[in-house]
Every structure is written in structure tokens, then in C-alpha cells.
Design a protein around this motif. Structure first.
Motif, PDB file in Angstrom:
ATOM      1  N   THR A  17       0.874  -1.176   0.000  1.00  0.00           N
ATOM      2  CA  THR A  17       0.000   0.000   0.000  1.00  0.00           C
ATOM      3  C   THR A  17       0.912   1.227   0.000  1.00  0.00           C
ATOM      4  O   THR A  17       2.057   1.144   0.451  1.00  0.00           O
ATOM      5  N   PRO A  18       0.401   2.376  -0.516  1.00  0.00           N
ATOM      6  CA  PRO A  18       1.245   3.581  -0.519  1.00  0.00           C
ATOM      7  C   PRO A  18       1.662   3.937   0.906  1.00  0.00           C
ATOM      8  O   PRO A  18       0.908   3.697   1.852  1.00  0.00           O
ATOM      9  N   VAL A  19       2.849   4.499   1.041  1.00  0.00           N
ATOM     10  CA  VAL A  19       3.379   4.802   2.368  1.00  0.00           C
ATOM     11  C   VAL A  19       2.507   5.851   3.071  1.00  0.00           C
ATOM     12  O   VAL A  19       2.145   6.871   2.490  1.00  0.00           O
ATOM     13  N   LYS A  20       2.131   5.565   4.309  1.00  0.00           N
ATOM     14  CA  LYS A  20       1.239   6.455   5.056  1.00  0.00           C
ATOM     15  C   LYS A  20       2.025   7.435   5.926  1.00  0.00           C
ATOM     16  O   LYS A  20       3.195   7.209   6.209  1.00  0.00           O
ATOM     17  N   ASN A  21       1.330   8.490   6.344  1.00  0.00           N
ATOM     18  CA  ASN A  21       1.920   9.429   7.297  1.00  0.00           C
ATOM     19  C   ASN A  21       1.367   9.133   8.686  1.00  0.00           C
ATOM     20  O   ASN A  21       0.433   8.359   8.823  1.00  0.00           O
ATOM     21  N   VAL A  22       1.938   9.822   9.669  1.00  0.00           N
ATOM     22  CA  VAL A  22       1.417   9.652  11.020  1.00  0.00           C
ATOM     23  C   VAL A  22       1.093  11.046  11.567  1.00  0.00           C
ATOM     24  O   VAL A  22       1.874  11.982  11.375  1.00  0.00           O
ATOM     25  N   SER A  23      -0.085  11.174  12.178  1.00  0.00           N
ATOM     26  CA  SER A  23      -0.491  12.504  12.645  1.00  0.00           C
ATOM     27  C   SER A  23       0.325  12.888  13.873  1.00  0.00           C
ATOM     28  O   SER A  23       0.924  12.038  14.529  1.00  0.00           O
ATOM     29  N   LYS A  24       0.309  14.205  14.180  1.00  0.00           N
ATOM     30  CA  LYS A  24       1.099  14.688  15.300  1.00  0.00           C
ATOM     31  C   LYS A  24       0.607  14.081  16.615  1.00  0.00           C
ATOM     32  O   LYS A  24       1.409  13.676  17.448  1.00  0.00           O
ATOM     33  N   GLU A  25      -0.737  14.008  16.767  1.00  0.00           N
ATOM     34  CA  GLU A  25      -1.285  13.446  18.007  1.00  0.00           C
ATOM     35  C   GLU A  25      -0.853  11.985  18.142  1.00  0.00           C
ATOM     36  O   GLU A  25      -0.526  11.524  19.235  1.00  0.00           O
ATOM     37  N   ALA A  26      -0.888  11.295  17.029  1.00  0.00           N
ATOM     38  CA  ALA A  26      -0.520   9.873  17.071  1.00  0.00           C
ATOM     39  C   ALA A  26       0.942   9.721  17.497  1.00  0.00           C
ATOM     40  O   ALA A  26       1.277   8.890  18.342  1.00  0.00           O
ATOM     41  N   LEU A  27       1.801  10.566  16.923  1.00  0.00           N
ATOM     42  CA  LEU A  27       3.230  10.480  17.271  1.00  0.00           C
ATOM     43  C   LEU A  27       3.441  10.840  18.747  1.00  0.00           C
ATOM     44  O   LEU A  27       4.243  10.218  19.442  1.00  0.00           O
ATOM     45  N   ASP A  28       2.649  11.832  19.225  1.00  0.00           N
ATOM     46  CA  ASP A  28       2.741  12.215  20.639  1.00  0.00           C
ATOM     47  C   ASP A  28       2.451  11.020  21.541  1.00  0.00           C
ATOM     48  O   ASP A  28       3.124  10.811  22.551  1.00  0.00           O
ATOM     49  N   ILE A  29       1.417  10.273  21.153  1.00  0.00           N
ATOM     50  CA  ILE A  29       1.050   9.107  21.971  1.00  0.00           C
ATOM     51  C   ILE A  29       2.185   8.084  21.963  1.00  0.00           C
ATOM     52  O   ILE A  29       2.581   7.563  23.004  1.00  0.00           O
ATOM     53  N   LEU A  30       2.755   7.878  20.796  1.00  0.00           N
ATOM     54  CA  LEU A  30       3.840   6.897  20.697  1.00  0.00           C
ATOM     55  C   LEU A  30       5.048   7.356  21.517  1.00  0.00           C
ATOM     56  O   LEU A  30       5.731   6.551  22.156  1.00  0.00           O
ATOM     57  N   MET A  31       5.283   8.672  21.518  1.00  0.00           N
ATOM     58  CA  MET A  31       6.416   9.209  22.283  1.00  0.00           C
ATOM     59  C   MET A  31       6.187   9.062  23.782  1.00  0.00           C
ATOM     60  O   MET A  31       7.130   8.921  24.555  1.00  0.00           O
TER      61      MET A  31
END
Ligand SMILES: Nc1ncnc2c1ncn2[C@@H]1O[C@H](COP(=O)(O)OP(=O)(O)OP(=O)(O)O)[C@@H](O)[C@H]1O
Ligand SMILES: [Mg+2]
Length: 456
Positions: free
Chosen positions: A337-351
Motif C-alpha cells: 500500500t502507498p506509504v502512510k503518514n502519522v499525525s502529530k497526536e498519534a506520534l505524541d502518543i507513541l512518544m
């Protein structure tokens, strides 16, 4: 300006080529025979070689070989007479970039030359990039730029070349096996086997014969002779994973194998001398296991010659964005599948997440998110994470283990990483401006960026 060596004996042809190539902006060095051509190859910087096949002294293949010897990246184009297919084939076999049959259209020749130079540029660039990546960020295949992981990578690089036994310690999913493989691949043993064996996964009754092999008939069920992992790893590396779970009786045999450099198959009379490098790993505290008499002290010291501690992901949160990008690319490619992005909120949660399962857990989380996400952007809705620590970035501070000091340190690290990242984002990576906003000295900011492995 690129320099082209033109090896051509026929005067009219040589003149025509010189004129055509110079008109295209190339510098031309003409040579009338192979010997002169080879002399130029040795003396000067040549970007491309264009050589006739039939030459008065030797032939074009000799020029080609000499060029490859000098610099195997320099492209060579061979001019062949009409009908000499065999000669063209042998030129290609010797590593010519391409051949062109006389008589030819000069436009065609120019296109060929441009393509050859472009390919060479890309190849060189790629080599340089790879070198840069492995020298700056440690080891191929291991993602991470934080100081914690780069330090480990540097130590590993140093010890890899030796035969020293390495003990890799770290929590589950931190990349211990990845480092073990890197040690093998960076050593001169890399052309011999890397043999992993998970000591925790094999029942203790079978582990001895798995490791050392057995003779036919040595126990019920042993209906053929079996080579053990040690023997399979001869001249290579054996990776004793989860060594902390090895039974005490087998520990004694392992110790003997290490001390004597030889093994005994179960039921065998004589022993076999082997050349095996040992890398062991454990997610248990082996020193504690020694105190509790669950792990032999003498074996521990034999293995602990060169301990390497792989840090848990929460001690190198700065690597999370890099790893997220790496895993998104990996799984999108796998799922086509085409490469996806990650939203800022999502990255915050991962961090902010605790990542008890470390890099493996992060990889699994991203894999699931890629499957669940139908659109282009991964959002918090696509994560399945344990509730305990996922309700918001702040909960990253609410640890249920560790000393007060360690909890405070981790909270500080998380908060500072976030704030520095956002300041750098605000200032588009301008560190002195970011230092101003954060009201710290430039030097302090640099230290923290390095320590936390923050990407600027
Ligand atoms: N720095 C890293 N860069 C890229 N991938 C990583 C990194 N660290 C770990 N991984 C990936 O995470 C997964 C777990 O790594 P690995 O199996 O090496 O961990 P481990 O420490 O041996 O875990 P365990 O103790 O559970 O056996 C693997 O898929 C590995 O490729
Ligand atoms: Mg492992």
C-alpha cells in the motif's frame, strides 16, 4: 567538466569523436593504441572510457580490464564493428557499461555516455551514503541515532572483529538478536554460519544434544547421528539466546566446551575441536541469578568478558520517530500500500507510551495501525495499546515501577524531549533560536539534543 578517454586508432574516427564530444562539453583525451590508453588510465583522472575493440597493439578488452583494475566504477563503452556479436558479449562479460556498433549515430553515442556517467554518479553516491550511514549511525539494519544506541553500536563495532565472547543484556524486544547478527556480519566469520539457538524454547532433555549433537543409539529415539549447533557453527558464530534459562547441568557442559574449545557429542567417546565464536544474550539479571544459585558463577564470568547492554526504548525516546518511519515504510511495502503518514497526536502518543515490549512492541503497533488505517494518515484511533499508559502523553510519567529518582529522571527526559522537539520545529531547526526560546544556553541545548537523540 568530465574527462573521456577515447582509444581509437583510425584518424578520421578519432577526430570526429573528439569534435562531437567536445561540442557536448566533455574534455577528450585521445589515445591511438591500447598501450597509450592504459598509460593515461594510470596517470590521470578519467571519468569514462570509450574504446575501439580492434586496436593496433592489443584490443579494447585489454583497455577495459586495465580500467576496471584502476577503478572498477569508471564506465567503459566499447565500440565494435558491425557483426561482431561475440566480441560485444565478451566486453559485457568483462564489465563494460555497454557497447555501440559501428557505424553509429553520434546522438545515440551521446545518450549512452550521459546515461553511463549518471549511473556511475548514482552508484558512487549510494556507496558514499551507505558508508556515511554506517559510520554515523553505527550498524546497518539497526535504526537509531540517540546517543544511547550509537554508543552501543560503536562498542559492538569494535568488538566484532575479535573472537571475544560477547554477552548481550537487555529487556525483551530491544534488539539483542539484531546486535548479535551485526557482530557476526561485521566479523571475518561472516561467510560462515550464524547459528542461533533459543535455550529457553528447547526442553532441557533435548538441549544438550541440540547444542553438542549425539551419536546414533546414544539414547532412546536417537536413531541417527546428529550434528549439534556448535558443530554447525564451526568457523562461524553461535548465538546462545536466553542463556539465563539454561539448565544447570547443561551450563556445566557449556563451560567445559568454552574452556577446552572442544565439544563431546552425547554418547561419543572422543571430542571434537571447534572454532566457534560465542555470543550469548539474556533478558534476565544474570548476576542476580548467580546469587540465587540458578546460574553458575564460573560460566557467568566466562561469558561476561565483554558485556553489552542494549538500552530499552524508553531510554532512547528520541529514536521513536525514526523507528516509526522505518516500520511504516516496511509494513506499507510489505502490504503493497502507498506509504502512510502519522499525525502529530498519534506520534505524541507513541512518544509518551511506556513500551514495555520495546522495539518489537512498537513494530507490532505500527503493523496493526497500517492494517487498520484505510486513509493516508495514521491517527490515535489506529493504535491498540494497553490502557494503563495510553490515555495521554502525560501518563508517560505515571510509572508503576522504579525508584522515585528514576521516575523523575524519565519524566524530565520525556518532557524535555517533547519541548525541545517542538521548539526546533517552530524555529525550523535553528538551534540558537530554539535555545533563546527555551532560555538555556546554546551549549546546554546541544548537550540535551545529543543525550536525548532528538532529530533536528
Ligand atoms: N534498532 C532497531 N532497528 C530496527 N529494528 C529493530 C531495532 N531493534 C529491534 N528491532 C526489531 O525489533 C524486533 C525485536 O528485536 P530482537 O528480536 O533482536 O529483540 P530481542 O532483544 O532479541 O528480544 P527477546 O529478548 O524478546 O528475544 C525485531 O523484529 C527487530 O528486527
Ligand atoms: Mg531475542
Amino acid at each position: 567538466m568530465e574527462t573521456i578517454l577515447v582509444v581509437e586508432d583510425k584518424e578520421s574516427m578519432a577526430a570526429m569523436l573528439k569534435e562531437t564530444l567536445e561540442a557536448e562539453g566533455y574534455k577528450v583525451i585521445p589515445a591511438r593504441d591500447a598501450a597509450k590508453g592504459i598509460k593515461y588510465l594510470k596517470n590521470g583522472k578519467i571519468d569514462l572510457v570509450l574504446t575501439d575493440l580492434k586496436l593496433p597493439d592489443k584490443n579494447g578488452i585489454d583497455v577495459l580490464k586495465a580500467s576496471k583494475e584502476e577503478n572498477h566504477l569508471t564506465p567503459v563503452i566499447v565500440m565494435t564493428a558491425f557483426g561482431s556479436v561475440e566480441a560485444a558479449v565478451s566486453a559485457m562479460k568483462e564489465g563494460a557499461f555497454d557497447f555501440i556498433t559501428k557505424p553509429f549515430d553520434t546522438d545515440h553515442l551521446i545518450i549512452l555516455i550521459k546515461r553511463a556517467l549518471e549511473t556511475q554518479r548514482l552508484v558512487t553516491e549510494n556507496i558514499l551514503l551507505k558508508e556515511e550511514v554506517s559510520s554515523r549511525f553505527g550498524l546497518p539494519g539497526i535504526i537509531g541515532k540517540s546517543r544511547n544506541i550509537v554508543d552501543v553500536a560503536q562498542i559492538v563495532q569494535k568488538v566484532a572483529a575479535t573472537k571475544t565472547t560477547v554477552l548481550i543484556l537487555g529487556e525483551s524486544g530491544t534488539g539483542k538478536e539484531l546486535f548479535a547478527r551485526a557482530i557476526h556480519n561485521l566479523s571475518s566469520r561472516k561467510h560462515y554460519p550464524f547459528v542461533p539457538i533459543n535455550c529457553a524454547a528447547i526442553p532441557k532433555a533435548l538441549l544438550e544434544s541440540e547444542l553438542f549433537g549425539h551419536e546414533k543409539g546414544s539414547f532412546t529415539g536417537a536413531d541417527a547421528r546428529k550434528l549439534g549447533k556448535f558443530q554447525l557453527a564451526d568457523k562461524g558464530t553461535i548465538f546462545l539466546d536466553e542463556i539465563g534459562d539454561m539448565d544447570l547441568s547443561i551450563q556445566a557442559k557449556l563451560l567445559r566446551a568454552i574452556e577446552e574449545g572442544e565439544i563431546e557429542r552425547v554418547g561419543a567417546i572422543t571430542s571434537i575441536t571447534l572454532d566457534v565464536r560465542i555470543v550469548a544474550a539474556s533478558n534476565k539479571d544474570l548476576e542476580k541469578a548467580v546469587e540465587e544459585k540458578k546460574f553458575r558463577e564460573d560460566l557467568f564470568y566466562r561469558l561476561n568478558v565483554f558485556p553489552v547492554r542494549v538500552p530499552p526504548l524508553r531510554e532512547r525516546k528520541g529514536d521513536i520517530p525514526l523507528l516509526v518511519e522505518y516500520f511504516i515504510n516496511k509494513y506499507c511495502n510489505e502490504m503493497k500500500t502507498p506509504v502512510k503518514n502519522v499525525s502529530k497526536e498519534a506520534l505524541d502518543i507513541l512518544m509518551g507510551y511506556h513500551w514495555k515490549g520495546n522495539v518489537r512492541e512498537l513494530g507490532n503497533t505500527i503493523e496493526r495501525a497500517v492494517i487498520l488505517c484505510d486513509g493516508e494518515v495514521i491517527t490515535p484511533d489506529h493504535f491498540i495499546l494497553s490502557k494503563e499508559v495510553v490515555s495521554g502523553p502525560v501518563t508517560a510519567f505515571s510509572s508503576t515501577e522504579g525508584t522515585l529518582e528514576s521516575v523523575a529522571k524519565e519524566a524530565l527526559r520525556t518532557a524535555e524531549t517533547k519541548r525541545i522537539s517542538s521548539a526546533l520545529h517552530e524555529t525550523r531547526g535553528n538551534k540558537s533560536k530554539a535555545a533563546e526560546i527555551l532560555q538555556v544556553s546554546y551549549k546546554t541545548l546541544l548537550t540535551k539534543i545529543k543525550e536525548y537523540g532528538i532529530e533536528s
